[in-house]
Design an enzyme around this catalytic site. Structure first.
Site, PDB file in Angstrom:
ATOM      1  N   LYS A 143       0.846  -1.199   0.000  1.00 51.01           N
ATOM      2  CA  LYS A 143       0.000   0.000   0.000  1.00 51.01           C
ATOM      3  C   LYS A 143       0.878   1.244   0.000  1.00 51.01           C
ATOM      4  O   LYS A 143       1.998   1.223   0.500  1.00 51.01           O
ATOM      5  CB  LYS A 143      -0.878   0.016   1.262  1.00 51.01           C
ATOM      6  CG  LYS A 143      -1.991  -1.014   1.279  1.00 51.01           C
ATOM      7  CD  LYS A 143      -2.806  -0.903   2.556  1.00 51.01           C
ATOM      8  CE  LYS A 143      -3.903  -1.948   2.621  1.00 51.01           C
ATOM      9  NZ  LYS A 143      -4.955  -1.784   1.597  1.00 51.01           N
ATOM     10  N   ARG A 155     -10.215 -11.735   2.882  1.00 54.46           N
ATOM     11  CA  ARG A 155     -11.097 -12.819   2.429  1.00 54.46           C
ATOM     12  C   ARG A 155     -10.415 -14.184   2.535  1.00 54.46           C
ATOM     13  O   ARG A 155     -11.080 -15.202   2.672  1.00 54.46           O
ATOM     14  CB  ARG A 155     -11.569 -12.520   0.999  1.00 54.46           C
ATOM     15  CG  ARG A 155     -10.468 -12.436  -0.023  1.00 54.46           C
ATOM     16  CD  ARG A 155     -10.904 -11.743  -1.311  1.00 54.46           C
ATOM     17  NE  ARG A 155     -11.000 -10.292  -1.158  1.00 54.46           N
ATOM     18  CZ  ARG A 155     -11.404  -9.468  -2.113  1.00 54.46           C
ATOM     19  NH1 ARG A 155     -11.751  -9.946  -3.307  1.00 54.46           N
ATOM     20  NH2 ARG A 155     -11.454  -8.170  -1.886  1.00 54.46           N
TER      21      ARG A 155
HETATM   22  N1  BES Z   1      -7.830  -3.767   4.791  1.00 49.52           N
HETATM   23  C1  BES Z   1      -8.096  -3.423   3.439  1.00 49.52           C
HETATM   24  C2  BES Z   1      -9.420  -2.679   3.261  1.00 49.52           C
HETATM   25  C3  BES Z   1      -9.546  -1.326   3.907  1.00 49.52           C
HETATM   26  C4  BES Z   1      -9.350  -0.183   3.162  1.00 49.52           C
HETATM   27  C5  BES Z   1      -9.927  -1.205   5.224  1.00 49.52           C
HETATM   28  C6  BES Z   1      -9.513   1.064   3.743  1.00 49.52           C
HETATM   29  C7  BES Z   1     -10.069   0.041   5.812  1.00 49.52           C
HETATM   30  C8  BES Z   1      -9.875   1.172   5.070  1.00 49.52           C
HETATM   31  C9  BES Z   1      -8.150  -4.677   2.584  1.00 49.52           C
HETATM   32  O1  BES Z   1      -7.341  -5.724   2.983  1.00 49.52           O
HETATM   33  C10 BES Z   1      -7.728  -4.309   1.206  1.00 49.52           C
HETATM   34  O2  BES Z   1      -6.599  -3.950   1.033  1.00 49.52           O
HETATM   35  N2  BES Z   1      -8.648  -4.434   0.238  1.00 49.52           N
HETATM   36  C11 BES Z   1      -8.379  -4.139  -1.123  1.00 49.52           C
HETATM   37  C12 BES Z   1      -8.986  -5.240  -1.960  1.00 49.52           C
HETATM   38  C13 BES Z   1      -8.616  -5.178  -3.416  1.00 49.52           C
HETATM   39  C14 BES Z   1      -7.128  -5.453  -3.579  1.00 49.52           C
HETATM   40  C15 BES Z   1      -9.427  -6.205  -4.155  1.00 49.52           C
HETATM   41  C16 BES Z   1      -9.028  -2.802  -1.463  1.00 49.52           C
HETATM   42  O3  BES Z   1     -10.118  -2.521  -0.962  1.00 49.52           O
HETATM   43  O4  BES Z   1      -8.422  -2.042  -2.188  1.00 49.52           O
HETATM   44 MN    MN Z   2      -5.360  -5.581   2.197  1.00 44.17          MN
END
Ligand code: BES
Ligand code: MN
Ligand code: ZN
Length: 498
Positions: free
Chosen positions: A275, A349
């Site tokens: 990230k 997931r």
């Molecule tokens: N933990 C994150 C989601 C999240 C984002 C929680 C902002 C709280 C605030 C999750 O693990 C994630 O990174 N999701 C990705 C999924 C994508 C790669 C399909 C996302 O939402 O970008």
């Molecule tokens: Mn994530």
């Protein structure tokens, strides 16, 4: 933690909290002090001098005559009946502004036992401070209210005791959820999460109140085939865990058995799909679901609710290293389904899939609820204060939505459109962990649905936005971990026992 009591006796505290609302028409103010009579004329003149508006989240303090302080908390537009959540927030906003005082009496327009309960909860929930990691600035932090009295003649005797006890348990364990979220990953990893929650279970009474905990270590997870939890956790020096709390009520038969499954990523760097640095610190909150489900199991046990709960927390730290799962790696979820890891940042997931399968193994559940800070798409779709509900059973989802009217938490139903499902197909495995980008919250829900039996009522709660408040505090919600979903899980347990 604040002590809460309900009484209609004479006011002994030196702080009195009452409501103030905006009357329709020319913006006149209306004081709402429940069943406590006040000389409102002089007070309204003072409030007007001070520029008070009565809008929600406005808190105005003035010196009192029979109490040292009178605190006016905004209720918004004047109403004959205020919603429980309006009262909960107004009490919470006042409590937040009363840090530094030791006790206060709240007299708000609560006309039903549920409204009295909401005021008591709000006052307790607003009394929160996270100062464990303060050093030289610890001494200047103002302590939250120590003693909260709800002024009400509506509930008395055993009912008043029960309502106060409920509100105390709700605030105590919401604060546990918030503490776990706010504790940084330097001090909270999968193993220390298990230790902290185990301590809370012990302190609550442990086996004597029907609680049992167990922890699967990384080597046990590996040998039993929990490929999701292992795959996500293998990039970290802090090995993953699967934590389990079972609550079986003592001396009575459980009316129903629910499984609560919570995402427990103690820190989410995104793994090899790293990230951006901006905002990554908020990913210490990626275990909010796990904290909520564990705290709910403990709270239901403390409240002696005759429902059985299996709380599952799949815990891992999603890190970057030469051990980390690579994009294109294929892992095997507990039970045998294979997943191609297209994106290591879609890790929630994967750990949830293992835990969902495990939770259903015994085949004795009446329903299953998972809670997760699962997708950024949730925040885009519903914002920072409304969580999403997805389901395989409209009736159960409608029941959950009804319960959120009692808990006061904001949730909204979202669909799981089957046309998005093919986007999760993989050319090489049973499933990919990422599909179509548009509607990503729904795609994540569809992924989880693959791991839940069709006939078992299930709701999936995506709390990505509401779990963690990076903006201003409001109502009973502090900055940082909010504790969202916890109250709804408790109320779901209570409703299941009826
Ligand atoms: N933990 C994150 C989601 C999240 C984002 C929680 C902002 C709280 C605030 C999750 O693990 C994630 O990174 N999701 C990705 C999924 C994508 C790669 C399909 C996302 O939402 O970008
Ligand atoms: Mn994530
Ligand atoms: Zn995550």
């Amino acid at each position: 933690m604040s002590t809460i009591k309900i009484s209609d006796g004479i006011i002994k505290d030196d702080v009195l909290v009452v409501g103030v609302a905006t009357k329709s028409g020319k913006g006149a103010l209306h004081i709402e002090s429940g069943d406590l009579a006040l000389d409102t004329k002089a007070l309204i003149a003072t409030l007007n001098d001070m520029g008070a508006t009565g809008k929600q989240d406005e808190v105005v303090r003035i010196p009192g005559t029979s109490t040292r302080l009178i605190v006016f908390t905004g209720l918004g537009k004047a109403q004959s009946i205020y919603s429980d959540e309006t009262l909960r927030r107004a009490a919470g906003a006042a409590a937040r502004h009363l840090a530094g005082n030791s006790s206060a009496t709240f007299s708000l327009p609560a006309n039903t036992p549920a409204a009295v309960k909401a005021v008591a909860e709000g006052a307790g929930l607003g009394s929160y401070l996270f100062d464990q990691f303060r050093g030289s600035t610890k001494s200047i932090q103002k302590s939250p209210l120590n003693t909260i009295t709800i002024h009400s003649a509506l509930v008395s005797g055993a009912e008043a005791k029960a309502v106060a006890a409920h509100a105390e348990v709700i605030s105590k364990y919401t604060n546990l959820v918030r503490d776990l979220i706010n504790t940084p990953p330097s001090h909270l990893n999968p193993a220390s999460f298990c230790a902290m929650v185990s301590d809370a279970v012990k302190a609550a009474g442990g086996a004597a109140i029907g609680l049992k905990v167990s922890t699967m270590t990384d080597s046990q997870l590996k040998s039993k085939g929990f490929g999701g939890i292992i795959g996500v956790g293998q990039g970290s020096a802090n090995p993953p865990r699967l934590f389990h709390i079972s609550y079986t009520p003592k001396g009575v038969k459980a009316k129903k058995k629910y499984a609560y499954v919570g995402k427990g990523i103690t820190f989410d760097t995104g793994g090899l799909a790293l990230k951006p640095a901006l905002g990554m610190e908020a990913m210490k909150s990626d275990m909010s679901g796990a904290a909520a489900v564990c705290a709910a199991a403990i709270a239901l046990a403390v409240l002696k609710v005759p429902v059985a709960i299996d709380a599952w927390a799949p815990l891992a730290e999603n890190m970057v290293s030469d051990h980390a799962t690579r994009p294109s790696d294929i892992i095997t979820i507990y039970g045998g389904k294979t997943v191609e890891v297209i994106n290591p940042d879609a890790e929630g997931r994967l750990v949830l899939a293992d835990a969902l399968v495990k939770a259903q193994e015994a085949g004795d559940l009446d329903a299953i609820i998972d809670v997760a800070t699962l997708t950024g798409h949730q925040v885009v779709a519903l914002g920072k204060r409304t969580s999403a509900v997805m389901t395989n059973n409209e009736e159960f989802s409608a029941h959950f939505m009804d319960i959120t009217k009692i808990s006061g938490e904001s949730f909204w139903p979202m669909p799981l459109p089957i046309d998005l499902r093919p986007s999760l197909d993989s050319p090489v495995a049973d499933l990919g962990n990422m599909g179509e980008r548009m509607g990503g919250m729904l795609v994540a829900g569809l992924f989880l649905k693959e791991f839940v039996a069709d006939e078992l009522p299930w709701v999936h709660l995506d709390i990505a936005g509401p779990a963690y408040n990076e903006a201003e505090p409001h109502g009973y919600t502090p900055v940082g971990g909010t504790g969202v979903a916890f109250r709804s899980l408790v109320e779901m347990g209570i409703a299941a026992a009826r």
